[in-house]
Each structure stands twice: as structure tokens, then as C-alpha cells.
Design a protein around this motif. Structure first.
Motif, PDB file in Angstrom:
ATOM      1  N   GLN A 160       0.824  -1.200   0.000  1.00 39.36           N
ATOM      2  CA  GLN A 160       0.000   0.000   0.000  1.00 39.36           C
ATOM      3  C   GLN A 160       0.867   1.264   0.000  1.00 39.36           C
ATOM      4  O   GLN A 160       0.544   2.246  -0.672  1.00 39.36           O
ATOM      5  CB  GLN A 160      -0.947   0.010   1.200  1.00 39.36           C
ATOM      6  N   GLU A 161       1.969   1.248   0.751  1.00 36.41           N
ATOM      7  CA  GLU A 161       2.868   2.406   0.757  1.00 36.41           C
ATOM      8  C   GLU A 161       3.456   2.638  -0.632  1.00 36.41           C
ATOM      9  O   GLU A 161       3.586   3.781  -1.075  1.00 36.41           O
ATOM     10  CB  GLU A 161       3.991   2.208   1.775  1.00 36.41           C
ATOM     11  N   ASP A 164       0.688   4.186  -2.788  1.00 39.20           N
ATOM     12  CA  ASP A 164       0.447   5.588  -2.424  1.00 39.20           C
ATOM     13  C   ASP A 164       1.567   6.488  -2.929  1.00 39.20           C
ATOM     14  O   ASP A 164       1.318   7.626  -3.358  1.00 39.20           O
ATOM     15  CB  ASP A 164       0.311   5.721  -0.908  1.00 39.20           C
ATOM     16  N   TYR A 165       2.792   5.986  -2.885  1.00 38.24           N
ATOM     17  CA  TYR A 165       3.916   6.792  -3.359  1.00 38.24           C
ATOM     18  C   TYR A 165       3.828   6.994  -4.874  1.00 38.24           C
ATOM     19  O   TYR A 165       3.983   8.120  -5.373  1.00 38.24           O
ATOM     20  CB  TYR A 165       5.242   6.122  -2.992  1.00 38.24           C
ATOM     21  N   ASP A 167       1.204   6.843  -6.720  1.00 40.45           N
ATOM     22  CA  ASP A 167       0.010   7.624  -7.069  1.00 40.45           C
ATOM     23  C   ASP A 167       0.046   9.032  -6.485  1.00 40.45           C
ATOM     24  O   ASP A 167      -0.963   9.752  -6.501  1.00 40.45           O
ATOM     25  CB  ASP A 167      -1.250   6.899  -6.578  1.00 40.45           C
ATOM     26  N   LYS A 169       0.043  10.021  -3.468  1.00 34.46           N
ATOM     27  CA  LYS A 169      -0.805  10.209  -2.292  1.00 34.46           C
ATOM     28  C   LYS A 169       0.018  10.227  -0.999  1.00 34.46           C
ATOM     29  O   LYS A 169      -0.513  10.533   0.063  1.00 34.46           O
ATOM     30  CB  LYS A 169      -1.839   9.083  -2.201  1.00 34.46           C
ATOM     31  N   ARG A 170       1.280   9.861  -1.098  1.00 36.53           N
ATOM     32  CA  ARG A 170       2.155   9.814   0.069  1.00 36.53           C
ATOM     33  C   ARG A 170       3.537  10.312  -0.341  1.00 36.53           C
ATOM     34  O   ARG A 170       4.053   9.931  -1.391  1.00 36.53           O
ATOM     35  CB  ARG A 170       2.252   8.395   0.623  1.00 36.53           C
TER      36      ARG A 170
END
Length: 511
Positions: A160-161, A164-165, A167, A169-170
Motif C-alpha cells: 500500500q505504501e 500511495d507513493y 500515485d 498520495k504519500r
């Protein structure tokens, strides 16, 4: 929709970029192509479990994953993460527009967390070489990969990390590792020191000569005389690793998976001491997927073989070629890999089965011929590759209890470094950097002796019954002794000292 990502495969100590293409077409099942092994094929089940855990879906159509070049076998579970990201992007569940700008590697647990991988450092080196923006990998391997400069190393804890990176998002900051600062801050951190050794001055001298010239050593003496203790302190007097040597050494340990979690640059010379029950493959390397053995893990350092005659003869014999070539070549039907193995061989042994032959106080109980049979377990060709034969005697009570301060490793290392600098200047044009690496022709050119030295060497070989193979070894060692003394020419006293380090070549040494 077709997506493309990149992973990597490690062969020997070098990495190769693997292109991971994912396409979804009409049909059913999950299909992997490109010579994946069972661990890669099983990634489907791990990926399906992780998708369900995070609420993603596995496409109910035919998923085709191609790993190119397709004619090279892909091994291990570290392709889980790039395959999972490729499936999600192809099925439109994530955007990951920058996926093709990164090399991605990582093994997935069933809850989506990432487990560490082997070979992160050579993969990072290859990623930078091929012009990738960065390297996404498990957080535990991030420090190791960050040794490589000019590459964004993104350590993530889970799938998930990583999503998110990619995309946006993080925000995950690249791991910064100051290689040079860490290297120079940790060069001299040795726990063992010769200052803690009382007595044994002659053995310390022999080990100083060995360190100065890169010579192999065999120590022979009774149990408890201090052979292992002295060997453990030898790395503390060797010249510090250069940054290039440190990177090379770390690379080998990375491939073997020996760096552990949160690994950093290796800054001290390796010291490997395998048990005498070790197998041929474990010592020299090999296996179905060729892995470095102990002699490669000792590259740029020391391989210590305690109780040498107890090793299987076949194990000892396979070292002969690596000792000469300073590399190991492992050949398979479709693959040949080279592992470097430039190490100092330090060995120890008892003089006989009971251990007390030539002991100053205890009597040997071995029968006639047993001593020679015990020594014969070490073959002549292997002994030929050992420059210094050192007899170790027990330390007396008076020596153990004296308060005289012994010379520290730092003081000895200064002399060793000066001698190595002399050799480097002399031998640089020949492509070598220590006296031990000289061949027979180089010995004739570099180790010139005068008439007095020639007469002494002739008498020594005749009176002591030294074998012909001892000739070059004596000249190499005497050249190192002269370098330690700062002399341009080999003097008679240098030859005399070198001669005494060939005790096992003397006829009748064991009766």
C-alpha cells in the motif's frame, strides 16, 4: 491495456535489469512466462491474498506476465512487488504513471508487508547505470541500496505504501546515506587488539610480515598456545579497506544475504572462520542458483581454517585454484559466474593427533609414524601456496603475568601500511599490489639477492633439507621483510629470517 515495470536479477555479483510486462486479455487464469522458478510462480497466490486484504481485486480475465529477457531463468520471491503493481496498473485500479521510471523489488507477506531481499546493492548499482530515477524496495534494505549515490532509494513497508507513493498520495523522502562519512568514521573500530596479547613476540612478528606482504600463514602448535586468538587479531593490523574495496566486499555479502536488516557499508576487512565440517560448495560457492562461498565472503580479508587436518581433503583441494587465480568460476549449463576471492589464508593445526609433539613440557603419546601421517593430511600442493610456517609454543606463566605493555595493533599497522605503499609503488605497473601476488618471473625480477645471500640460501636448502618449492616463497617473504625495514635491497639478515619460516619443508621435521 499493457503496463511495463522493471525488476532485476542477480547473477554472480552483478545484476541485470528484468522487464516485467503485464497484459490482460480474454480468457482465464494467471500466466507467467520468461523461465520463472517455483518461487516466482507461487507469487500469484501471495498477490491474490494481499489484494483481498487491501480491498483490490484480481482481474477475472487472463493475466499474462512476461519477464524479459525470456531466456534467462528468474529465481526467488522478490518479484512479488513489481508483478503486483503491474497487475493493478494494467487493470486500472491504480495510476502509477511513473512505475517505469523505477526498479522495483520486494517479497510480499500475506498481509501486504514487505520482506527484505538479497542483492539490493548490486541491483541499485545497475539501476543507476541504466539511468533509472530510483529504486523502490523493502525499508530494511534501504540503507544498503542508498550506498549508491545519484539514485532515489525509496524504502517502503508494504504494498500500500508503494501504491500511495506512485500515485502521489504519500510523500516518501529518498534515503540519504553519506557513504564517505560512514566509511571514514568506522575504519578503525576493532575490538581485538595485539596490545592484549602477552608474550608470543615471534608470532606477532610473523603475522606482521604476513600482513605487510599479503602472505598466507600456517600456525602449528599445541592446544591452548594462542593460535586462534592471534589469528582473530590479524585484521586489526591489515591496511584499512579502500572505498572501492569496501563497496566490492559489501556487494558480495549483499548477494549472499549476509548483511542483515538495516545493513550498511562494510568498513572492516572480513574475517571468516568456517567449521571443519564445511562442504566443498559452502566453501567455494555454487549450488543450483550460484551463491558465493566462504572464500568469496572473505574477499579483501581473511579466511581462517582452524584445525586444518580435520577438514575433508576434497574441501582443501578445491581451494588451490582460487588461491592462484584469486577468483572462483562456477559453470552451469546456461550460466557461468565469477566470484572474486582475493583473501589471505590463515590456518592452524596441532603438530600431531595428541597435540603435544615438540611441546616443551608435555610428552607426546603418538606412536611411530603417526605424526607424519597427521601432517600428510595437508597436501603438498596446498602447503606450497602457504608462504609462512610458524611454530607456536605455549606462553609461560611469567610472560602471562608480566605487566609490560605490549605493542598495539595501531602501531604495528603503521609499519604494515608503509610496507604496502612501497609494494604498491613497485608493483603497480605489473597490475598487482602485494609481494604475495608475484609470479615466478616477477620474483626473479624483483627479488634480486647478492652473492652472499645466494650462498646462504644454498646452504640453508642443503643443510635443512628444504624443498625446491620453498625457494620462491623465501624470496617473496624476504622481500617483504626488507620492505618493512625500509631497505631497497634484500640483505642477508632478511633472507635468514625468511628461511626460518619454512619449518614444514624441512626433511625430518616430524621425525
Amino acid at each position: 491495456m499493457l503496463s511495463k515495470g522493471f525488476g532485476s536479477a542477480v547473477y554472480g555479483v552483478d545484476a541485470q535489469i528484468i522487464t516485467i510486462e503485464v497484459n490482460i486479455v480474454d480468457g482465464l487464469k494467471f500466466h507467467l512466462s520468461g523461465l520463472p522458478d517455483n518461487a516466482v510462480k507461487e507469487s500469484q497466490h501471495r498477490i491474490e491474498s494481499v489484494f483481498k486484504y487491501y480491498g483490490y481485486r484480481m482481474p477475472r480475465r487472463k493475466v499474462v506476465v512476461n519477464m524479459a529477457p525470456a531466456d534467462i531463468r528468474k529465481e526467488g520471491s522478490a518479484y512479488d512487488l513489481p508483478i503486483a503493481l503491474g497487475v493493478l496498473k494494467t487493470s486500472g485500479q491504480i495510476q502509477a504513471e511513473s512505475l517505469d521510471k523505477f526498479v522495483v523489488m520486494g517479497e510480499l507477506a500475506l498481509d501486504g508487508t514487505l520482506r527484505p531481499i538479497k542483492g539490493a546493492l548490486p541491483i541499485a548499482i545497475e539501476a543507476r547505470k541504466k539511468g533509472f530515477k530510483g529504486f523502490i524496495l523493502p525499508e530494511e534494505n534501504a540503507n544498503e541500496a542508498a550506498i549508491v549515490n545519484d539514485l532515489d532509494v525509496i524504502g517502503v513497508k508494504s504494498l500500500q505504501e508503494a501504491i500511495d507513493y506512485l500515485d502521489n498520495k504519500r510523500q516518501i523522502d529518498p534515503v540519504i546515506y553519506d557513504t564517505r562519512e560512514h566509511f571514514y568514521d568506522n575504519l578503525d573500530n576493532y575490538e581485538a587488539d595485539f596490545a592484549h596479547v602477552q608474550g608470543q613476540e615471534n608470532i606477532k612478528r610473523a603475522l606482521e610480515i604476513a600482513a605487510a606482504g599479503g602472505h598466507n600463514v600456517i600456525m602449528i602448535g599445541p592446544p591452548g598456545a594462542g593460535k586462534t586468538m592471534l589469528a582473530k587479531r590479524l585484521p586489526s593490523i591489515l591496511p584499512p579497506l579502500s572505498l572501492h574495496e569496501a563497496l566490492e566486499t559489501t556487494k558480495i555479502h549483499s548477494v549472499a544475504g549476509r548483511l542483515g536488516s538495516n545493513a550498511e557499508l562494510i568498513t572492516q576487512r572480513p574475517y571468516r572462520s568456517p567449521h571443519h565440517t564445511i562442504s566443498d560448495v559452502a566453501l567455494v560457492g555454487g549450488g543450483g542458483v550460484p551463491q558465493p562461498g566462504e572464500i568469496s565472503l572473505a574477499h579483501n580479508g581473511i579466511l581462517f581454517l582452524d584445525e586444518l587436518p580435520e577438514f575433508k581433503r576434497t574441501v582443501l583441494e578445491v581451494m588451490r585454484q582460487p588461491l592462484e587465480e584469486r577468483k572462483v568460476t562456477i559453470s552451469r549449463a546456461k550460466l557461468t559466474v565469477d566470484f572474486p576471492s582475493n583473501f589471505m589464508l590463515i590456518t592452524s593445526m596441532n603438530p600431531c593427533p595428541c597435540g603435544y609433539y615438540n611441546h616443551p613440557e608435555k610428552e607426546c603419546v603418538c606412536g611411530s609414524g603417526q605424526v607424519q601421517r597427521y601432517l600428510n593430511k595437508v597436501s603438498g600442493p596446498l602447503l606450497d601456496r602457504i608462504d609462512l610456517h610458524v611454530e607456536v609454543t605455549p606462553v609461560s606463566f611469567d610472560q602471562m603475568t608480566q605487566n609490560r605493555k605490549a605493542e598495539s595493533s595501531a602501531e604495528i599497522r603503521e609499519r604494515v601500511i608503509k610496507a604496502r605503499e612501497i609494494q604498491q609503488e613497485r608493483l603497480e605497473s605489473l597490475g598487482i599490489h602485494s609481494n604475495a601476488m608475484m609470479g615466478s618471473q616477477m620474483v626473479k625480477e624483483v627479488c634480486q639477492i647478492n652473492d652472499g645471500g645466494r650462498i646462504l640460501l644454498k646452504k640453508a636448502m642443503e643443510r635443512l633439507g628444504l624443498s625446491a618449492r620453498a625457494y620462491d616463497r623465501i624470496l617473496k617473504v624476504s622481500r617483504t621483510i626488507a620492505d618493512l625495514a625500509g631497505k631497497d635491497d634484500i640483505q642477508i639478515e632478511h633472507l635468514a629470517e625468511a628461511i626460518q619460516y619454512r619449518s614444514l619443508d624441512r626433511e625430518g621435521w616430524a621425525g
